[in-house]
Design an enzyme around this catalytic site. Structure first.
Site, short mmCIF file in Angstrom:
data_model
loop_
_atom_site.label_atom_id
_atom_site.label_comp_id
_atom_site.label_asym_id
_atom_site.label_seq_id
_atom_site.Cartn_x
_atom_site.Cartn_y
_atom_site.Cartn_z
N SER A 139 0.76 -1.15 0.04
CA SER A 139 -0.05 0.00 0.02
C SER A 139 0.89 1.13 0.04
CB SER A 139 -0.89 -0.05 1.06
OG SER A 139 -1.99 0.92 0.86
N ASP B 289 -6.17 -3.42 -2.02
CA ASP B 289 -5.24 -2.92 -1.07
C ASP B 289 -4.48 -4.25 -0.38
OD1 ASP B 289 -3.72 -2.09 1.47
OD2 ASP B 289 -4.41 -0.11 0.68
#
Length: 320
Positions: free
Chosen positions: A94, A208
């Site tokens: 991320s 993510d």
């Protein structure tokens, strides 16, 4: 789920003064009638790219997810490299994937610092209702940011080994990307669910990496890293007292997220925990504070890290 609840609490519960609050209310109203071109229920084969294996990865940095907290990674990199502790491999999740990709592309921390200290939320998050109900940002702003600031187009173009991780939305598996389109892989790693549109890679949709593993130490191990330094941005609970149902749910998931982070970092040789409990995933205006927190956390860890590296090297030599 933790990410969605955090987004609701941080942006929606503050009231209607925020433009993001208004966008979220619009999202809620349109979610059932939105149009999209995504087909999650397709027949594409599961994409599981093979992990590379390197024989000379002495030190690996694993940069965890954390949204706005991600700027702390810059402070950590700055302090560790200045002390002579430099990575031979970076694994990023991320926000950690964004910072890691920038460093692997051009390990010039003065340049990266100048770029990231002035970054704002709008530089990475644009609003588009065209792809509801799967997200209200198509990732265009992040795509442009990476396009403008990454020289490398593919992983092979980078100056050092780098891996970005994302979560396969269909299988729930953590997928590690180390080849192919760099921009798309980093965007997949940072595709915050319900906010960003899932990213299509080889017919599979990814969100993510933090959904499956926010600090993927095991990936660095599988690649062949000898000494792994993990940077965890989620090892502290906030002081917020829940005052509504969303707050209770957020707090519960926050605890789960914290425990998961502690579990997945157990196999690291050293863990740098950056205390940023008061910073939310989408908070802005805190860049200097977040950066400094990373600097301080790394600075207090340098001596112990060096000692552990020396001890690790001695043990390695004894085995030969």
């Amino acid at each position: 789920m933790f990410l969605l609840v955090d987004f609701i609490c941080r942006l929606f519960m503050r009231g209607t003064q925020s433009k993001f609050s208004r966008f979220f209310m619009t999202f809620c109203c349109l979610v059932l009638s939105g149009c999209t071109t995504i087909n999650l229920d397709n027949n594409a084969s599961i994409y599981r790219p093979a992990l590379p294996h390197y024989d000379n990865i002495k030190v690996a940095f694993v940069l965890g997810g954390g949204g706005a907290k991600g700027l702390a990674h810059l402070g950590v990199l700055e302090e560790l490299t200045a002390a002579g502790i430099k990575p031979d491999l970076i694994v990023g999740c991320s926000a950690g994937a964004i910072v890691g990709a920038l460093y692997a592309d051009k390990p010039d921390l003065a340049h990266i610092k100048q770029l990231l200290l002035k970054i704002e939320r709008d530089d990475l998050l644009d609003i588009s209702l065209a792809h509801l109900p799967y997200g209200f940002s198509n990732g265009w702003a992040m795509k442009q940011f990476l396009k403008e600031n990454l020289t490398a187009k593919t992983f092979a173009d980078l100056q050092m080994p780098f891996v970005a991780v994302a979560t396969n939305l269909k299988t729930g598996e953590l997928t590690a990307f180390s080849s192919g389109d760099l921009n798309k892989s980093v965007r997949a790693s940072a595709a915050f669910p319900s906010v960003f549109l899932p990213v299509n890679i080889q017919g599979n949709y990814f969100v993510d990496g933090g959904v499956a593993n926010a600090v993927p130490v095991d990936i660095a191990r599988k690649i062949g890293a000898d000494f792994v330094i993990a940077v965890n941005l989620g090892d502290q609970l906030s002081d917020e007292v829940p005052s509504h149902v969303f707050g209770i749910l957020k707090r519960s998931l926050e605890i789960s997220y914290l425990q998961q982070g502690r579990l997945v970092t157990q196999t690291a040789d050293y863990v740098i925990n950056v205390p940023l409990a008061s910073v939310g995933t989408f908070d802005e205006g805190l860049n200097p504070y977040v950066y400094k927190a990373g600097v301080n956390a790394a600075r207090t860890s340098i001596l112990e890290i060096k000692q552990k590296i020396k001890q690790h090297q001695r043990q390695h030599l004894k085995k030969r």
